[in-house]
Design a protein around this motif. Structure first.
Motif, short mmCIF file in Angstrom:
data_model
loop_
_atom_site.label_atom_id
_atom_site.label_comp_id
_atom_site.label_asym_id
_atom_site.label_seq_id
_atom_site.Cartn_x
_atom_site.Cartn_y
_atom_site.Cartn_z
N ASP A 1 0.82 -1.21 0.00
CA ASP A 1 0.00 0.00 0.00
C ASP A 1 0.86 1.26 0.00
O ASP A 1 0.58 2.22 -0.71
CB ASP A 1 -0.92 0.02 1.23
N GLU B 1 -4.37 7.26 2.43
CA GLU B 1 -5.73 7.12 2.96
C GLU B 1 -6.67 6.52 1.92
O GLU B 1 -7.51 5.68 2.24
CB GLU B 1 -6.26 8.48 3.44
N GLN B 2 -6.55 6.94 0.66
CA GLN B 2 -7.40 6.40 -0.40
C GLN B 2 -7.14 4.92 -0.62
O GLN B 2 -8.06 4.13 -0.80
CB GLN B 2 -7.19 7.17 -1.70
N ARG C 1 -5.87 2.77 1.49
CA ARG C 1 -6.30 1.98 2.66
C ARG C 1 -7.79 2.07 2.90
O ARG C 1 -8.30 1.42 3.79
CB ARG C 1 -5.52 2.43 3.88
N GLY C 2 -8.50 2.90 2.12
CA GLY C 2 -9.93 2.97 2.21
C GLY C 2 -10.47 3.73 3.40
O GLY C 2 -11.55 3.42 3.91
N ARG C 3 -9.74 4.73 3.86
CA ARG C 3 -10.21 5.51 5.01
C ARG C 3 -11.08 6.65 4.58
O ARG C 3 -11.03 7.22 3.59
CB ARG C 3 -9.03 6.06 5.79
#
Length: 149
Positions: A33, A144-145, A147-149
């Motif tokens: 990631d 963040e994108q 990792r889907g936060r």
């Protein structure tokens, strides 16, 4: 003949070693990631530098590239091989222009040939430094994108 990039002082290095050290302490090793986020960040910085670059012919803008750094860790360099990039980025002081060949300067529209021209200098038009300053923002957003936060 291969084109050489990063020959001028108008280049910058995106170094992620500090991010990697902190992440390695937590995760034990850098994750896929983080590598994807770094790759996207290099592209984001390249695109931002291109967006900010002043355009006359488009040569400077199209010459801005991002490439992976060599060695340990993940990182990208963003820069250009255009000889006048540093003059655009930092501006120029007043200077005298004299002919390279011959004894006089002439250009279309000039009343007559001249021996020299006193150039007033140019103001800085930063395009690379502001893009590089946004590196941390781009990196955090990309991570963040991913990792889907």
């Amino acid at each position: 003949m291969a084109r050489r990039y990063f020959d001028t002082s108008a280049s910058a290095r995106i170094d992620t070693r500090a991010y990697e050290r902190g992440l390695r302490r937590v995760l034990g090793r850098m994750s896929a990631d983080v590598r994807r986020a770094v790759e996207r960040t290099g592209t984001d910085v390249q695109n931002e530098a291109r967006r900010l670059a002043p355009v006359d012919t488009g040569r400077l803008r199209s010459s801005i590239v991002a490439r992976p750094t060599r060695g340990r860790g993940a990182g990208y360099e963003v820069g250009t091989n255009v000889s006048y990039a540093a003059a655009v980025e930092y501006g120029t002081a007043p200077h005298v222009i004299v002919p390279k060949n011959g004894r006089a300067l002439y250009w279309p529209g000039a009343a007559h040939p001249v021996a020299k021209v006193n150039h007033p200098g140019t103001r800085p038009r930063p395009f690379l430094r502001p893009a590089v300053e946004a590196t941390e923002f781009f990196f955090r957003r990309n991570l963040e994108q991913i990792r889907g936060r």
